[in-house]
Design an enzyme around this catalytic site. Structure first.
Site, PDB file in Angstrom:
ATOM      1  N   GLU A  71       0.829  -1.202   0.000  1.00 58.36           N
ATOM      2  CA  GLU A  71       0.000   0.000   0.000  1.00 58.36           C
ATOM      3  C   GLU A  71       0.867   1.256   0.000  1.00 58.36           C
ATOM      4  O   GLU A  71       1.693   1.459   0.895  1.00 58.36           O
ATOM      5  CB  GLU A  71      -0.930   0.029   1.213  1.00 58.36           C
ATOM      6  CG  GLU A  71      -1.853   1.241   1.209  1.00 58.36           C
ATOM      7  CD  GLU A  71      -2.839   1.262   2.354  1.00 58.36           C
ATOM      8  OE1 GLU A  71      -3.747   2.123   2.342  1.00 58.36           O
ATOM      9  OE2 GLU A  71      -2.703   0.432   3.281  1.00 58.36           O
ATOM     10  N   GLU A  99     -12.753   3.087   3.869  1.00 58.06           N
ATOM     11  CA  GLU A  99     -11.946   3.158   5.075  1.00 58.06           C
ATOM     12  C   GLU A  99     -12.135   4.525   5.722  1.00 58.06           C
ATOM     13  O   GLU A  99     -12.012   5.551   5.058  1.00 58.06           O
ATOM     14  CB  GLU A  99     -10.472   2.942   4.739  1.00 58.06           C
ATOM     15  CG  GLU A  99      -9.555   2.935   5.947  1.00 58.06           C
ATOM     16  CD  GLU A  99      -8.089   2.744   5.552  1.00 58.06           C
ATOM     17  OE1 GLU A  99      -7.468   1.797   6.052  1.00 58.06           O
ATOM     18  OE2 GLU A  99      -7.593   3.549   4.739  1.00 58.06           O
TER      19      GLU A  99
END
Length: 300
Positions: free
Chosen positions: A147, A241
């Protein structure tokens, strides 16, 4: 068609069986078919219980993690680097046992504020470690993600190009780049162009607002973000998120620098996010199929 999911930290911080049951039930009630479980400690991941509650709520799962200063594959200290590799290796097995097809997150470095740029040789060490870890992931039947996070949370991988370069250097089908609109909004020069040139390695997407709250209430250009994904043909998981001081434990809130309660009602936030993502993706499909009329309506 991408499957839409929600991050477990919207509901819970811990991962006891009670928390697992609560998070899974809340995710299904909000209308999602996917939850992202966070693996802080693989020894406490409870994969069997997680798999059981996923099945009970007819949910799929993906997993995520982050390294820490004591376990960091980018560290020049061999003991700390080895601890980071063990942590990821154990998380790979927990991910497999949950039934998740992928493990994403900050697997390249400890997620915290670095005072200096990465030292020479760091990237080479990280690539060597990913070569071993991708073999372990492939053997476990899952994929491992990298990520890209902003410069305040890593000095190794800050952009999609950074993550993609590692994926291509390793050359394993078990390795992929993981993107997040929150981080891209900080460090990318051109989000759409970055997605377009790296779509071949993108395997997981986080959708997060600039302040980690309600989608559409911050500075992220979501129409452009969704158009870029749709135009590139992305069909992997897309997970909402968000973080709030109102719902996180103090330790996790501090680690994420989440000191403000941008929201307090998890259920309302989750329902809003699902509708926002659904309409955003559908709007992107329509605007690309009929660019003239849709573009004029979007521009008022």
């Amino acid at each position: 068609m991408s499957q839409l999911g929600i991050h477990a930290l919207v509901w819970v911080t811990e991962w006891s069986e009670t928390d697992i049951a609560r998070a899974c039930a809340a995710t299904a009630k909000a209308g999602y078919g996917l939850i992202e479980a966070v693996i802080f400690d693989p020894a406490k991941a409870r994969p069997e219980a997680t798999a059981r509650w996923l099945a009970a709520n007819d949910l799929a799962a993906v997993t995520g993690m982050a390294l820490n200063p004591a376990a960091d594959i980018s560290s020049p200290d061999p003991a700390i680097a080895a601890a980071g590799e063990r942590l990821i290796s154990d998380a790979i097995l927990a991910t497999r046992d949950m039934g998740s097809p992928l493990l994403g997150g900050v697997t390249h470095s400890a997620m915290h504020r670095y005072p200096t740029a990465a030292a020479p040789g760091t990237l080479a060490r990280v690539i060597d470690t990913y070569a071993r870890l991708s073999d372990k992931a492939q053997a476990a039947g899952i994929r491992l993600g990298i990520e890209a996070v902003n410069r305040y949370e890593s000095n190794v991988v800050n952009t999609l190009d950074d993550a993609a370069a590692i994926v291509r250097a390793v050359g394993s089908p078990a390795l992929f780049a993981h993107i997040d609109s929150f981080h891209m909004n900080i460090d990318e020069h051109d989000i759409a162009a970055s997605i377009a040139r790296n779509i071949d390695v993108i395997g997981h997407v986080h959708v997060g607002e600039s302040h980690r709250g309600y989608l559409g209430s911050g500075s992220v250009d979501f129409p452009a973000f969704f158009r870029a994904l749709v135009r590139a043909g992305y069909d992997g998981p897309i997970v909402f998120e968000a973080f709030s001081a109102a719902t996180l434990s103090a330790d996790v809130a501090n680690a994420l620098a989440t000191w403000t309660a941008h929201w307090t009602d998890s259920a309302d936030l989750a329902r809003h996010a699902l509708g926002f993502m659904q309409s955003g993706l559908e709007g992107a499909r329509l605007s690309l199929a009929h660019p003239g009329p849709i573009a004029r309506r979007q521009n008022g």
